[in-house]
Design a protein around this motif. Structure first.
Motif, mmCIF file in Angstrom:
data_model
loop_
_atom_site.group_PDB
_atom_site.id
_atom_site.type_symbol
_atom_site.label_atom_id
_atom_site.label_comp_id
_atom_site.label_asym_id
_atom_site.label_seq_id
_atom_site.Cartn_x
_atom_site.Cartn_y
_atom_site.Cartn_z
ATOM 1 N N HIS A 145 0.845 -1.190 0.000
ATOM 2 C CA HIS A 145 0.000 0.000 0.000
ATOM 3 C C HIS A 145 0.879 1.238 0.000
ATOM 4 C CE1 HIS A 145 -3.323 2.488 2.219
ATOM 5 N NE2 HIS A 145 -3.333 2.699 0.918
ATOM 6 N N SER A 205 -1.942 7.547 -1.479
ATOM 7 C CA SER A 205 -3.340 7.233 -1.191
ATOM 8 C C SER A 205 -3.954 8.345 -0.340
ATOM 9 C CB SER A 205 -3.442 5.894 -0.455
ATOM 10 O OG SER A 205 -2.937 4.852 -1.248
ATOM 11 N N ARG A 206 -5.270 8.320 -0.283
ATOM 12 C CA ARG A 206 -5.970 9.366 0.454
ATOM 13 C C ARG A 206 -7.006 8.734 1.378
ATOM 14 N NH1 ARG A 206 -8.554 13.370 -3.499
ATOM 15 N NH2 ARG A 206 -10.422 12.075 -3.282
ATOM 16 N N THR A 235 -8.888 7.384 -1.752
ATOM 17 C CA THR A 235 -8.254 6.805 -2.936
ATOM 18 C C THR A 235 -7.252 5.756 -2.474
ATOM 19 O OG1 THR A 235 -6.494 8.478 -3.004
ATOM 20 C CG2 THR A 235 -8.501 8.939 -4.254
ATOM 21 N N ILE A 236 -6.985 4.792 -3.357
ATOM 22 C CA ILE A 236 -6.069 3.701 -3.026
ATOM 23 C C ILE A 236 -5.011 3.597 -4.112
ATOM 24 C CG2 ILE A 236 -5.852 1.221 -2.652
ATOM 25 C CD1 ILE A 236 -8.707 1.213 -1.626
ATOM 26 N N VAL A 237 -3.758 3.652 -3.698
ATOM 27 C CA VAL A 237 -2.627 3.504 -4.617
ATOM 28 C C VAL A 237 -1.737 2.382 -4.091
ATOM 29 C CG1 VAL A 237 -0.655 4.631 -5.708
ATOM 30 C CG2 VAL A 237 -2.719 5.957 -5.206
ATOM 31 N N THR A 291 3.664 2.415 -9.494
ATOM 32 C CA THR A 291 2.475 2.572 -8.658
ATOM 33 C C THR A 291 1.233 2.436 -9.529
ATOM 34 O OG1 THR A 291 2.376 4.988 -8.904
ATOM 35 C CG2 THR A 291 3.705 4.110 -7.090
ATOM 36 N N THR A 347 -3.051 3.141 -9.375
ATOM 37 C CA THR A 347 -4.170 3.763 -8.682
ATOM 38 C C THR A 347 -5.449 3.007 -9.004
ATOM 39 O OG1 THR A 347 -3.105 5.934 -8.823
ATOM 40 C CG2 THR A 347 -5.461 5.898 -8.345
ATOM 41 N N GLU A 368 -12.509 7.587 -6.754
ATOM 42 C CA GLU A 368 -12.011 8.457 -5.697
ATOM 43 C C GLU A 368 -13.052 8.562 -4.588
ATOM 44 O OE1 GLU A 368 -10.854 12.206 -7.279
ATOM 45 O OE2 GLU A 368 -9.157 11.400 -8.404
ATOM 46 N N VAL A 376 -8.326 2.007 4.687
ATOM 47 C CA VAL A 376 -8.617 3.397 4.345
ATOM 48 C C VAL A 376 -9.096 4.045 5.636
ATOM 49 C CG1 VAL A 376 -10.066 4.962 3.018
ATOM 50 C CG2 VAL A 376 -9.155 2.903 1.937
#
Length: 907
Positions: free
Chosen positions: A130, A135-136, A146-148, A183, A185, A189, A213
């Motif tokens: 992760h 990410s957010r 958000t996931i990266v 990376t 994404t 979002e 998250v």
């Protein structure tokens, strides 16, 4: 004659054919001609290569046993098996060993070895983690996460699949965006808070990424959240292109400075960086209009002109802190319900009065007031000030107008000393904002006193500052203790005049006269007291800072101040100043000596018990491998003068692999509440302890070497066998290592498609987990092949095929050579089983074994060491031991005996 010749030729041909057949039969039946070779299949994945052993000219042999060893320490090792094919082999270099028995004499064993058998392959294991930096997180009731992912060794054919997610999030195969830098994404979002499990696979292996998250509860906060936010000018950066950014009667300036908790909150700063927060202002009885919102900046200091029309400043003043009438609203752009309000008031402006105004002419002064530009000067411009004597009932004698806050906002009117005045401030709407009465009197001004006569006396400059334009005038200085006049002087210029040497602690009266006017005042200077202070500490170094020796008063001569500890001098400064500073001095807690030298005066030395500058206690980190990464819990705290800094201790990852950690600091209080750092990429990180959340250096640092090793097979603990001798049960032993414990083991069929079931129709579980962590299945019989799925706590997994071998069919004993010269070491070998007992050729029943090692060495071989060696091994879970034999011959040679045969034939 011709017939006779033909007959002879036929007999000769027949004889040659018979001889040739016998020779061919001998060649095929002689073990001397036995050779082995291999066919190799490349390993396309982590472990799917194969080695097939081919025997040639082995007709005289039976009971072949095949074993495999990788040529690296701790490498893959395949226990002896009866089949000539090794499957599921990773790329590498191997040694293949084949042992067989002579059909005509089973006590004779022969061994063939092939070194450096290469299984090619360039597969690099997939890994996925992760990316916390990119990410957010999200807000409650407003999914905005958000996931990266970081992907190491990505492949074009990778598959991404959401396995587990909070309610409302679809699971299944997804197509992320490849960012081109390793990376990826995930689409969308709008991920809500909660636990996720994402699988990344490349047809060879699957990596399970467990991530959370997080839910953000904090919204941006300022260092100050009251009326002091207001101003009439932009204090820092602002958007100059925005027509809204202009001070007006309905739009005060708000200078917003994020506090440490906001700056150190990486999740919150990410939202600010993405421009997802906005700010506006209104009265508390309504909400701001959408058009009145400004996008909040991610800069720590930023200014906004917040329009709260239709209301304006003139109608908004509040004189009491508990009478708050306005609010500043901060909200999330995408979810207006995610907001916070700062309730505050607009304070009534006031005059900043000058107690020491300049005197342009004798008896007059000016610049007596200023209109403030900060929170105490929020006004509707233009502003008018009316000047009267005594009170509002008297006529106006002067009027001053200030058109905008950028103008010089001070009075230019000339006032008389010793006369009372009344001033009235009126704003652009004609409202009286504030009034003020004041009077200014003639006064003295004293300069800086200077010590004299070895700090026993002093002298001081003085003047009547309001008589600057009333020259000349006379001043008499009188000792009130003795009533003696110590000085009488006439001032002919505006420059101060110095007194003679005066007594410390004695009050002196000053009497000035001019044309019948008299101004009287008095002054006392007490003996100075020295202090030893930590003026400031270096925030990036321990026990380094500025040491201040406060001498109390300035001296007429230079004083040399020396700081030392015992005989070691740490610093020396020479100055007449009242403060002596030692910069960048290293002074840990302890006792120091401060010596003062002055020409013509006795030296003085004082012991100073010093508590130190900034330091830290118990700084370190507790590390724990989890499915989301390496969990880092900082320990310790910062100190100043040995006092714990509860509110000024912060931790930050100062460096490490990009994308492997979240930027931003966390406070000691956050740590105590359970906040931790998560490292998601392998490498070296630097954890720092610092004194504020914005600095990128610490008073101390700790290196964290994060080396995550993927789940793999512990091959040295993996085997499968049936004991034989009437026992047909298969024992499957397997162990995982690395990854994240604990591990699970599942038994499936050879094709890895059907789970093996146990009693009651439930999946078969290991019978036990041994003390060394080896899982023990009891299932199947000799010759069966199964797949064991090995799974760690993070659901990373791999399949491992095993074939159950009948131990009674194996040749368990061997030697590097069966023929040795006297004086050479004899190397005996046994398959890895359990509890070994080796016996010499002349051992009698009941004799103890000469060795209990798996592979004993007999040094300095003798001819009498020749004979049949016996080993008895007791495999785990087998009631009966297994015997093995190896025949050793020792020759009394002085040179190798047929070394080519020794390498080729072993008897």
């Amino acid at each position: 004659m011709t017939k006779t010749i033909n007959l002879v030729q036929k007999l000769v041909a027949l004889l040659l054919m018979i001889v040739g057949m016998q020779f061919h039969a001998y060649a095929q039946s002689s073990p001397d001609n036995w050779t082995i070779s291999t066919q190799v299949k490349k390993s396309d994945c982590q472990s799917d290569g194969s080695i097939k052993v081919i025997n040639t000219n082995d007709g005289a042999l039976f009971n072949h046993s095949y074993s495999l060893q990788e040529n690296t320490p701790g490498g893959l090792k395949k226990e002896p098996q009866t089949t000539p094919v090794f499957n599921f082999i990773p790329a590498g270099t191997y040694t293949v060993t084949v042992t067989a028995q002579l059909k005509s004499d089973a006590t004779q064993k022969f061994t063939r070895t092939l070194n450096n058998v290469v299984v090619p392959g360039d597969y690099k294991p997939l890994d996925a983690t992760h990316n916390l930096l990119l990410s957010r997180s999200t807000f409650a009731g407003c999914p905005t996460g958000t996931i990266v992912l970081n992907v190491t060794n990505p492949k074009p054919s990778m598959k991404f699949e959401i396995i587990k997610a909070p309610a409302g999030v679809a699971t299944g195969v997804i197509t992320p965006k490849d960012n081109g830098d390793g990376t990826y994404t995930l689409p969308g979002e709008n991920y809500p808070a909660g636990a996720y499990e994402v699988h990344v696979s490349d047809q060879c292996m699957t990596r399970s990424v467990h991530l959370n998250v997080k839910e953000i509860t904090k919204l941006p906060t300022a260092e100050i959240e009251d009326y002091r936010l207001f101003s009439t000018f932009f204090d820092s950066e602002y958007d100059k292109t925005n027509p809204q950014n202009k001070y007006s009667c309905s739009a005060p300036i708000v200078n917003f400075t994020y506090d440490g908790e906001t700056i150190s909150n990486q999740d919150l700063m990410r939202y600010l960086k993405d421009g997802l927060f906005e700010i506006a202002m209104s009265t508390i009885d309504r909400e701001p209009a959408d058009a009145q919102y400004h996008t909040m900046s991610d800069k720590r200091k930023y200014s906004y002109a917040l329009d709260f029309s239709p209301n304006d400043i003139s109608d908004s003043y509040s004189d009491a802190d508990n009478a708050k009438t306005h609010k500043i609203v901060i909200r999330l752009k995408t979810c207006h319900d995610v907001k916070r309000e700062i309730i505050l008031r607009i304070p009534r402006p006031w005059f900043l009065m000058n107690d020491n105004p300049p005197s342009p002419t004798c008896g007059k002064y000016t610049e007596v007031y200023n209109i403030l530009r900060g929170y105490s000067g929020i006004l509707c411009y233009p502003v008018t000030v009316k000047i009267r004597e005594n009170s509002i009932t008297n006529p106006v004698i002067g009027t001053e107008v200030f058109n905008k806050p950028e103008d010089p906002l001070y009075s230019k009117f000339n006032y008389d000393f010793d006369k009372e005045y009344f001033i009235e401030m009126i704003d652009a709407k004609g409202k009286t904002v504030v009034t003020k009465n004041f009077i200014r009197k003639n006064r003295y001004e004293w300069g800086t006193p200077v010590l004299t006569e070895c700090e026993q006396k002093y002298k001081i400059p003085y003047r009547v500052v309001t008589w600057k334009n009333c020259l000349p005038y006379d001043v008499e200085v009188i000792n009130t203790k003795t009533n003696e006049t110590v000085q009488k002087v006439t001032f002919t210029t505006d420059q101060p005049i110095e007194t003679p040497n005066l007594e410390l602690g004695v009050t002196y009266k000053y009497v000035a006269t001019k044309d019948g006017m008299t101004i009287t005042d008095q002054q006392t200077i007490n003996p100075p007291k020295r202090e030893y202070l930590a003026y400031s500490g270096e925030i990036c170094k321990r026990d380094v800072g500025v040491f201040r020796v406060a001498m109390g008063l300035k001296n007429e001569k230079n004083r040399t101040v020396i700081v030392k500890q015992g005989s070691k001098e740490l610093g020396r400064n020479t100055s007449p100043s009242w403060d002596i500073y030692f910069t960048n001095i290293y002074m840990p807690a302890g006792t120091y000596q401060v010596e003062v030298l002055q020409e013509g005066c006795p030296p003085t030395t004082v012991d100073v018990v010093w508590k130190g500058f900034y330091n830290r206690e118990n700084f370190g980190a507790e590390l724990k491998q989890t499915c989301t990464g390496l969990e880092v819990t900082p320990t310790g705290f910062a100190t100043f003068e040995k006092k714990k800094l509860e509110n000024d201790t912060y931790f930050r990852i100062l460096g490490g692999p990009e994308g492997g950690y979240a930027e931003g600091a966390i406070s000691l209080k956050d740590v105590e509440k359970g906040t931790k750092f998560i490292l998601t990429k392998e490498g070296t990180y630097l954890l720092g302890l610092m004194l504020n959340p914005s600095t990128m250096c610490g008073i101390d640092t700790v290196k964290i070497n994060y080396s995550y090793k993927n789940l793999r097979l512990a091959s040295q603990h993996t085997s499968a066998y049936a004991c034989g001798g009437g026992s047909t049960d298969g024992h499957i032993l397997i162990k995982a290592e690395e990854g994240v414990a604990p591990y699970r083991y599942e038994l499936w069929d050879e094709n890895n498609t059907t789970r093996i079931m146990g009693a009651g129709g439930t999946p078969l579980q290991p019978l036990e987990i041994l003390s060394n962590g080896v899982a023990h299945f009891v299932h199947g019989v000799a010759g069966d092949t199964y797949t064991v799925r090995v799974i760690d706590a993070c659901n990373n997994s791999f399949p491992q095929k095993v074939t159950i071998t009948d131990l009674t069919s194996l040749t368990i004993a061997s030697s590097e050579s069966n023929v040795y010269c006297a004086g050479d070491p004899i190397q005996l070998q046994c398959l890895p089983l359990h509890q070994y007992k080796w016996y010499r050729p002349n051992a009698k029943p009941g004799d103890p074994p000469f060795s209990t090692e798996q592979n004993p060495i007999i040094p300095n071989a003798r001819v009498e060491d020749s004979g049949l060696y016996k080993v008895v091994a007791e495999p785990l879970f087998c009631a009966k031991g297994i015997e093995g034999y190896v025949n050793i011959t020792v020759h009394p040679c002085h040179a190798p005996v047929n070394p080519h045969l020794m390498n080729r034939v072993h008897r």
